[in-house]
Design a protein around this motif. Sequence first.
Motif, PDB file in Angstrom:
ATOM      1  N   ARG A  57       0.855  -1.197   0.000  1.00 47.57           N
ATOM      2  CA  ARG A  57       0.000   0.000   0.000  1.00 47.57           C
ATOM      3  C   ARG A  57       0.882   1.235   0.000  1.00 47.57           C
ATOM      4  NH1 ARG A  57      -2.819  -3.716  -0.246  1.00 47.57           N
ATOM      5  NH2 ARG A  57      -4.776  -4.215   0.836  1.00 47.57           N
ATOM      6  N   ALA A  58       0.359   2.269  -0.626  1.00 49.52           N
ATOM      7  CA  ALA A  58       1.083   3.548  -0.674  1.00 49.52           C
ATOM      8  C   ALA A  58       0.692   4.396   0.537  1.00 49.52           C
ATOM      9  CB  ALA A  58       0.699   4.289  -1.953  1.00 49.52           C
ATOM     10  N   TYR A  59       1.664   5.078   1.129  1.00 45.51           N
ATOM     11  CA  TYR A  59       1.376   6.040   2.196  1.00 45.51           C
ATOM     12  C   TYR A  59       2.210   7.297   1.977  1.00 45.51           C
ATOM     13  CZ  TYR A  59      -1.286   2.372   4.354  1.00 45.51           C
ATOM     14  OH  TYR A  59      -2.247   1.406   4.564  1.00 45.51           O
ATOM     15  N   SER A  60       1.540   8.424   1.928  1.00 47.45           N
ATOM     16  CA  SER A  60       2.235   9.704   1.756  1.00 47.45           C
ATOM     17  C   SER A  60       3.139   9.950   2.948  1.00 47.45           C
ATOM     18  CB  SER A  60       1.227  10.851   1.689  1.00 47.45           C
ATOM     19  OG  SER A  60       0.376  10.698   0.592  1.00 47.45           O
ATOM     20  N   CYS A  73       0.931   9.282   8.455  1.00 46.72           N
ATOM     21  CA  CYS A  73      -0.329   9.591   9.139  1.00 46.72           C
ATOM     22  C   CYS A  73      -1.378   8.665   8.524  1.00 46.72           C
ATOM     23  CB  CYS A  73      -0.686  11.054   8.887  1.00 46.72           C
ATOM     24  SG  CYS A  73      -2.334  11.508   9.455  1.00 46.72           S
ATOM     25  N   ASN A  75      -5.096   6.355   9.030  1.00 47.43           N
ATOM     26  CA  ASN A  75      -6.264   5.988   9.845  1.00 47.43           C
ATOM     27  C   ASN A  75      -6.737   4.580   9.489  1.00 47.43           C
ATOM     28  OD1 ASN A  75      -7.328   6.701   7.372  1.00 47.43           O
ATOM     29  ND2 ASN A  75      -9.232   7.457   8.232  1.00 47.43           N
ATOM     30  N   VAL A  77      -8.990   1.780   8.260  1.00 48.33           N
ATOM     31  CA  VAL A  77     -10.108   1.632   7.334  1.00 48.33           C
ATOM     32  C   VAL A  77     -10.801   0.341   7.737  1.00 48.33           C
ATOM     33  CG1 VAL A  77     -10.698   1.109   4.923  1.00 48.33           C
ATOM     34  CG2 VAL A  77      -9.029   2.896   5.428  1.00 48.33           C
ATOM     35  N   GLY A  80     -10.057  -3.156   6.419  1.00 47.72           N
ATOM     36  CA  GLY A  80      -8.865  -3.038   5.572  1.00 47.72           C
ATOM     37  C   GLY A  80      -7.683  -3.754   6.195  1.00 47.72           C
ATOM     38  N   PHE A  81      -6.807  -4.294   5.361  1.00 44.60           N
ATOM     39  CA  PHE A  81      -5.666  -5.047   5.891  1.00 44.60           C
ATOM     40  C   PHE A  81      -4.563  -4.122   6.399  1.00 44.60           C
ATOM     41  CE2 PHE A  81      -1.317  -6.550   4.969  1.00 44.60           C
ATOM     42  CZ  PHE A  81      -1.215  -7.435   6.029  1.00 44.60           C
ATOM     43  N   PHE A  82      -4.034  -3.265   5.532  1.00 44.68           N
ATOM     44  CA  PHE A  82      -2.781  -2.599   5.869  1.00 44.68           C
ATOM     45  C   PHE A  82      -2.934  -1.514   6.917  1.00 44.68           C
ATOM     46  CE2 PHE A  82       1.299  -3.423   3.709  1.00 44.68           C
ATOM     47  CZ  PHE A  82       2.095  -2.846   4.678  1.00 44.68           C
ATOM     48  N   SER A  83      -4.013  -0.763   6.826  1.00 45.11           N
ATOM     49  CA  SER A  83      -4.187   0.337   7.785  1.00 45.11           C
ATOM     50  C   SER A  83      -4.293  -0.237   9.199  1.00 45.11           C
ATOM     51  CB  SER A  83      -5.424   1.169   7.427  1.00 45.11           C
ATOM     52  OG  SER A  83      -6.562   0.350   7.370  1.00 45.11           O
ATOM     53  N   TYR A 267      -6.338   9.041  -2.948  1.00 47.31           N
ATOM     54  CA  TYR A 267      -6.060   7.893  -2.086  1.00 47.31           C
ATOM     55  C   TYR A 267      -6.896   6.671  -2.457  1.00 47.31           C
ATOM     56  CZ  TYR A 267      -3.179  10.438   1.334  1.00 47.31           C
ATOM     57  OH  TYR A 267      -2.181  11.136   1.973  1.00 47.31           O
TER      58      TYR A 267
HETATM   59  C1  LIG Z   1      -0.450   7.670  -3.313  1.00 48.54           C
HETATM   60  C2  LIG Z   1      -1.267   7.249  -2.122  1.00 48.54           C
HETATM   61  C3  LIG Z   1      -0.951   7.753  -0.874  1.00 48.54           C
HETATM   62  C4  LIG Z   1      -1.707   7.362   0.245  1.00 48.54           C
HETATM   63  N1  LIG Z   1      -1.403   7.896   1.457  1.00 48.54           N
HETATM   64  C5  LIG Z   1      -2.146   7.586   2.540  1.00 48.54           C
HETATM   65  C6  LIG Z   1      -1.878   8.188   3.809  1.00 48.54           C
HETATM   66  O1  LIG Z   1      -0.970   9.022   3.955  1.00 48.54           O
HETATM   67  N2  LIG Z   1      -2.651   7.828   4.864  1.00 48.54           N
HETATM   68  C7  LIG Z   1      -3.682   6.916   4.738  1.00 48.54           C
HETATM   69  O2  LIG Z   1      -4.349   6.645   5.758  1.00 48.54           O
HETATM   70  N3  LIG Z   1      -3.960   6.347   3.536  1.00 48.54           N
HETATM   71  C8  LIG Z   1      -3.215   6.635   2.451  1.00 48.54           C
HETATM   72  N4  LIG Z   1      -3.478   6.042   1.250  1.00 48.54           N
HETATM   73  C9  LIG Z   1      -4.471   4.936   1.203  1.00 48.54           C
HETATM   74  C10 LIG Z   1      -3.752   3.619   1.529  1.00 48.54           C
HETATM   75  O3  LIG Z   1      -2.849   3.266   0.487  1.00 48.54           O
HETATM   76  C11 LIG Z   1      -4.716   2.446   1.706  1.00 48.54           C
HETATM   77  O4  LIG Z   1      -5.556   2.392   0.583  1.00 48.54           O
HETATM   78  C12 LIG Z   1      -5.553   2.534   2.971  1.00 48.54           C
HETATM   79  O5  LIG Z   1      -4.717   2.545   4.128  1.00 48.54           O
HETATM   80  C13 LIG Z   1      -6.493   1.320   3.058  1.00 48.54           C
HETATM   81  O6  LIG Z   1      -5.713   0.163   2.976  1.00 48.54           O
HETATM   82  P1  LIG Z   1      -6.177  -1.177   3.703  1.00 48.54           P
HETATM   83  O7  LIG Z   1      -5.221  -2.245   3.298  1.00 48.54           O
HETATM   84  O8  LIG Z   1      -6.394  -0.933   5.156  1.00 48.54           O
HETATM   85  O9  LIG Z   1      -7.604  -1.416   3.077  1.00 48.54           O
HETATM   86  P2  LIG Z   1      -7.929  -2.425   1.882  1.00 48.54           P
HETATM   87  O10 LIG Z   1      -7.845  -3.817   2.409  1.00 48.54           O
HETATM   88  O11 LIG Z   1      -7.090  -2.068   0.699  1.00 48.54           O
HETATM   89  O12 LIG Z   1      -9.419  -1.987   1.527  1.00 48.54           O
HETATM   90  C14 LIG Z   1     -10.530  -2.269   2.376  1.00 48.54           C
HETATM   91  C15 LIG Z   1     -11.745  -1.484   1.914  1.00 48.54           C
HETATM   92  O13 LIG Z   1     -11.571  -0.081   2.179  1.00 48.54           O
HETATM   93  C16 LIG Z   1     -11.730   0.707   0.964  1.00 48.54           C
HETATM   94  N5  LIG Z   1     -10.691   1.738   1.008  1.00 48.54           N
HETATM   95  C17 LIG Z   1      -9.434   1.651   0.503  1.00 48.54           C
HETATM   96  N6  LIG Z   1      -8.727   2.762   0.764  1.00 48.54           N
HETATM   97  C18 LIG Z   1      -9.530   3.574   1.470  1.00 48.54           C
HETATM   98  C19 LIG Z   1      -9.360   4.847   2.046  1.00 48.54           C
HETATM   99  N7  LIG Z   1      -8.200   5.527   1.932  1.00 48.54           N
HETATM  100  N8  LIG Z   1     -10.420   5.377   2.715  1.00 48.54           N
HETATM  101  C20 LIG Z   1     -11.576   4.697   2.835  1.00 48.54           C
HETATM  102  N9  LIG Z   1     -11.790   3.487   2.306  1.00 48.54           N
HETATM  103  C21 LIG Z   1     -10.799   2.929   1.622  1.00 48.54           C
HETATM  104  C22 LIG Z   1     -11.517  -0.270  -0.158  1.00 48.54           C
HETATM  105  O14 LIG Z   1     -12.277   0.132  -1.291  1.00 48.54           O
HETATM  106  C23 LIG Z   1     -12.015  -1.571   0.404  1.00 48.54           C
HETATM  107  O15 LIG Z   1     -13.415  -1.681   0.264  1.00 48.54           O
HETATM  108  C24 LIG Z   1      -2.768   6.433   0.114  1.00 48.54           C
HETATM  109  C25 LIG Z   1      -3.077   5.926  -1.157  1.00 48.54           C
HETATM  110  C26 LIG Z   1      -2.341   6.330  -2.260  1.00 48.54           C
HETATM  111  C27 LIG Z   1      -2.696   5.782  -3.610  1.00 48.54           C
END
Ligand SMILES: Cc1cc2nc3c(=O)[nH]c(=O)nc-3n(C[C@H](O)[C@H](O)[C@H](O)COP(=O)(O)OP(=O)(O)OC[C@H]3O[C@@H](n4cnc5c(N)ncnc54)[C@H](O)[C@@H]3O)c2cc1C
Length: 268
Positions: A57-60, A73, A75, A77, A80-83, A267
Amino acid sequence: MARETFTARLDKKTCISESAQCYHFEFVLDTLPSFPFVSGQFISAVATDLNGKQQTRAYSIASAANANRFDLCVNRVEGGFFSNHLADLTDLQPGGSIQVHGPHGHFILKEPVTDSILIATGTGIAPMRGFAQWLFPENGPDRSNGKEIWLVYGTRHETEIYYHDEFVALAANHPNFHYIVTLSRAVEDWTGNRGYVQEYVAKIVEERAARLGIPLPQPAPDPLIPVGDLRSDIYSYICGLNNMVSGVRDKLAGYGWDRKQIIFERYD
Ligand SMILES: Cc1cc2nc3c(=O)[nH]c(=O)nc-3n(C[C@H](O)[C@H](O)[C@H](O)COP(=O)(O)OP(=O)(O)OC[C@H]3O[C@@H](n4cnc5c(N)ncnc54)[C@H](O)[C@@H]3O)c2cc1C
């Protein structure tokens, strides 16, 4: 070619909003003497999920370049797996670490610095904190060139205004840094701004145009100027979820802004 990954050791983790389950992280890359990046870029974090599948996953990066350190930073989700992996990091492994590669991305400030509108919602504030730290370093010369820098930050509730004190202090110390917070779901006794970021961006653009005598909508760029040579005196930098990013882009396009003036990071 396989990307080189580095171990980033978690040095500090702080919950900056209980209600939004948002965390500030400070990581150190012990094997590197320095970790150079441009403010606004992101890292890719890599981990293996419960099914043995590698997830990335990408994080700024939520800080300016600083030796071999970087901040995030993030939060939680729901589902969600990575957050959640990150949010649970110290709970599961004290002083834990993650694997990262990078830096990546083109969400960076144009140089020389121009008047700029930074627009963020939620954790979209991360790269804006990196921009702010680079423009107005604590120890070092101001890089803003005296240009007007607006930070328009939208969240739902007062408890979800991340890094508020830092931005308030920055605005108090730098007359050309303007910090505008707006809440979309404020409680009744909230005395600050309400509504969506678009409204405040519109106000900035209209007031600036009136002050400088710029017609709105802005005239289209001279077609005789090669695209690569086009320079504008103001740019906007938008970061957050797609809905907000699209809303702000549409608003600015309505003022005749060229699409090259609108730089964004989505994002989702
Ligand atoms: C360039 C870039 C920079 C990013 N920087 C940050 C950052 O600084 N901080 C940060 O918290 N996140 C950031 N993100 C989002 C981050 O990469 C993940 O997508 C987010 O943490 C969710 O990942 P997960 O594995 O927990 O959820 P996943 O397992 O990937 O997804 C679970 C569910 O949540 C939904 N979902 C995915 N992303 C989000 C989201 N951001 N908000 C709400 N619902 C979502 C999906 O559609 C899916 O249904 C960034 C994304 C990009 C592309």
